[in-house]
Motif scaffolding. Structure first.
Motif, PDB file in Angstrom:
ATOM      1  N   VAL A  51       0.818  -1.291   0.136  1.00 24.41           N
ATOM      2  CA  VAL A  51      -0.009  -0.057  -0.019  1.00 24.41           C
ATOM      3  C   VAL A  51       0.794   1.199   0.048  1.00 24.41           C
ATOM      4  CG1 VAL A  51      -1.544   1.364   1.295  1.00 24.41           C
ATOM      5  CG2 VAL A  51      -2.104  -1.177   0.917  1.00 24.41           C
ATOM      6  N   LEU A  52       1.970   1.347   0.787  1.00 25.25           N
ATOM      7  CA  LEU A  52       2.615   2.383   1.013  1.00 25.25           C
ATOM      8  C   LEU A  52       3.513   2.740  -0.391  1.00 25.25           C
ATOM      9  CD1 LEU A  52       4.485   1.942   4.613  1.00 25.25           C
ATOM     10  CD2 LEU A  52       2.669   3.525   3.594  1.00 25.25           C
ATOM     11  N   VAL A  53       4.046   1.664  -1.381  1.00 24.17           N
ATOM     12  CA  VAL A  53       4.596   1.489  -2.448  1.00 24.17           C
ATOM     13  C   VAL A  53       3.699   2.371  -3.287  1.00 24.17           C
ATOM     14  CG1 VAL A  53       5.575   0.333  -4.113  1.00 24.17           C
ATOM     15  CG2 VAL A  53       6.516  -0.060  -1.981  1.00 24.17           C
ATOM     16  N   LEU A  54       2.394   1.529  -3.417  1.00 23.43           N
ATOM     17  CA  LEU A  54       1.237   2.055  -4.328  1.00 23.43           C
ATOM     18  C   LEU A  54       1.014   3.609  -4.141  1.00 23.43           C
ATOM     19  CD1 LEU A  54      -1.090  -1.048  -4.610  1.00 23.43           C
ATOM     20  CD2 LEU A  54       0.713  -0.111  -6.437  1.00 23.43           C
ATOM     21  N   ALA A  55       0.972   3.895  -2.823  1.00 26.49           N
ATOM     22  CA  ALA A  55       0.775   5.409  -2.454  1.00 26.49           C
ATOM     23  C   ALA A  55       1.721   6.152  -3.129  1.00 26.49           C
ATOM     24  CB  ALA A  55       0.520   5.577  -1.079  1.00 26.49           C
ATOM     25  N   GLY A  56       3.199   6.024  -2.728  1.00 27.99           N
ATOM     26  CA  GLY A  56       4.405   6.706  -3.317  1.00 27.99           C
ATOM     27  C   GLY A  56       4.246   6.606  -4.811  1.00 27.99           C
ATOM     28  N   LEU A  57       3.845   5.653  -5.657  1.00 29.00           N
ATOM     29  CA  LEU A  57       3.885   5.769  -7.014  1.00 29.00           C
ATOM     30  C   LEU A  57       2.645   6.660  -7.683  1.00 29.00           C
ATOM     31  CD1 LEU A  57       4.342   1.770  -8.016  1.00 29.00           C
ATOM     32  CD2 LEU A  57       5.896   3.932  -8.287  1.00 29.00           C
ATOM     33  N   GLY A  58       1.670   6.473  -6.885  1.00 30.01           N
ATOM     34  CA  GLY A  58       0.397   7.445  -6.950  1.00 30.01           C
ATOM     35  C   GLY A  58       0.837   8.841  -7.001  1.00 30.01           C
ATOM     36  N   GLY A  59       1.385   8.970  -5.779  1.00 32.15           N
ATOM     37  CA  GLY A  59       1.891  10.581  -5.677  1.00 32.15           C
ATOM     38  C   GLY A  59       2.869  11.049  -6.655  1.00 32.15           C
ATOM     39  N   TRP A  60       3.827  10.153  -7.232  1.00 32.92           N
ATOM     40  CA  TRP A  60       4.801  10.347  -8.138  1.00 32.92           C
ATOM     41  C   TRP A  60       4.120  10.693  -9.441  1.00 32.92           C
ATOM     42  CZ3 TRP A  60       5.935   7.564 -12.482  1.00 32.92           C
ATOM     43  CH2 TRP A  60       6.984   8.202 -13.469  1.00 32.92           C
ATOM     44  N   TYR A  61       3.356   9.725  -9.903  1.00 33.43           N
ATOM     45  CA  TYR A  61       2.414  10.076 -10.954  1.00 33.43           C
ATOM     46  C   TYR A  61       1.782  11.131 -10.929  1.00 33.43           C
ATOM     47  CZ  TYR A  61      -0.483   9.073 -14.894  1.00 33.43           C
ATOM     48  OH  TYR A  61      -1.324   9.381 -15.904  1.00 33.43           O
ATOM     49  N   ALA A  62       0.928  11.848  -9.959  1.00 30.50           N
ATOM     50  CA  ALA A  62       0.342  13.048  -9.854  1.00 30.50           C
ATOM     51  C   ALA A  62       1.413  14.126 -10.003  1.00 30.50           C
ATOM     52  CB  ALA A  62      -0.388  12.888  -8.650  1.00 30.50           C
ATOM     53  N   SER A  63       2.320  14.221  -9.041  1.00 32.30           N
ATOM     54  CA  SER A  63       3.307  15.013  -9.475  1.00 32.30           C
ATOM     55  C   SER A  63       3.968  15.074 -10.838  1.00 32.30           C
ATOM     56  CB  SER A  63       4.524  14.844  -8.498  1.00 32.30           C
ATOM     57  OG  SER A  63       5.750  15.768  -8.475  1.00 32.30           O
ATOM     58  N   ALA A  64       4.184  14.128 -11.536  1.00 34.13           N
ATOM     59  CA  ALA A  64       4.755  14.117 -12.857  1.00 34.13           C
ATOM     60  C   ALA A  64       3.613  14.582 -13.859  1.00 34.13           C
ATOM     61  CB  ALA A  64       5.142  12.697 -13.276  1.00 34.13           C
ATOM     62  N   THR A  65       2.449  14.308 -13.515  1.00 37.40           N
ATOM     63  CA  THR A  65       1.511  15.011 -14.384  1.00 37.40           C
ATOM     64  C   THR A  65       1.308  16.321 -14.129  1.00 37.40           C
ATOM     65  OG1 THR A  65       0.167  12.855 -14.044  1.00 37.40           O
ATOM     66  CG2 THR A  65      -0.884  14.608 -14.949  1.00 37.40           C
TER      67      THR A  65
END
Length: 233
Positions: A51-65
């Motif tokens: 869950v923490l990894v997925l949350a980190g990936l989601g935050g990174w994707y949002a930041s990249a977007t």
């Protein structure tokens, strides 16, 4: 009966310590229960980590977007600014060309004014000579004129108001008509000081004549100097 107290073997151990019950711990759970608990803890740790990894990936994707969107906005703004600069340059170039053309026209006009400062309305002069001949009855068959060359003698002549000469050849019925014609020439604005060079008698009393007359500086006119006037008095 005598009571005898037994002393501990180790003098440093009190009677209370010697009489206390020892605590004994033993794991009596079956291995299956221990393995099940361990497996649940492992699954919980893995799920939490996932869950923490997925949350980190989601935050990174949002930041990249968001970063990509900002970069695209900056790119569009840069293109708009570039287009504006190019448009301004084109406008400035057109204005510069117009100014250059205008300055070129002004320079050309100045050069023409300098070059044609001694321009002459020959058509007007010749018309006046022929019109005067018709008024006095003489017939002019040749008119030639020229402005003085730029010499010392010409400069002295120009100081007197003369810039050239005209030679007139014609015929008349008598010398009186020639005299009237010369008088008429002397009244023209462009011309002065007519001088009869020759008068030759022809058949039946007619005469042929040649007259030389000066061109005054009032006759100097043209498109790039001053407007030519009517020429008469």
């Amino acid at each position: 009966m005598t009571t005898t107290a037994l002393m501990p073997l180790d003098p440093s151990v009190s009677p209370q310590q010697a009489a206390r019950v020892l605590t004994i711990r033993a794991d009596l759970l079956p291995p299956e229960i221990r393995d099940g608990r361990r497996a649940r803890r492992t699954r919980a740790f893995v799920l939490t980590t996932l869950v923490l990894v997925l949350a980190g990936l989601g935050g990174w994707y949002a930041s990249a977007t968001i970063g990509a969107s900002n970069a695209e906005d900056e790119y569009n703004q840069t293109l708009a600014q570039l287009a504006k600069v190019q448009d301004d340059q084109q406008k400035n170039t057109a204005v510069q060309k117009m100014v250059k053309v205008k300055n070129g026209n002004t320079l050309l006009k100045g050069e023409l004014e300098s070059l044609l400062a001694r321009d002459m309305s020959w058509a007007k002069v010749f018309d006046l000579i022929r019109d005067t001949a018709e008024d006095t009855g003489v017939e002019v068959y040749e008119v030639s004129g020229a402005l003085d060359a730029e010499t010392a003698a010409a400069a002295a002549d120009a100081a007197a108001g003369n810039v050239g000469t005209v030679r007139i050849s014609g015929t008349a019925d008598n010398k009186k008509e020639v005299a009237e014609y010369v008088t008429g020439l002397s009244q023209l604005t462009y011309l002065s000081s007519p001088f009869v060079n020759t008068v030759t008698e022809e058949s039946k009393g007619a005469v042929s004549f040649t007259v030389t007359i000066n061109i005054t500086d009032q006759g100097l006119c043209g498109r790039f100097t001053k407007t030519c006037d009517s020429g008469g008095k």
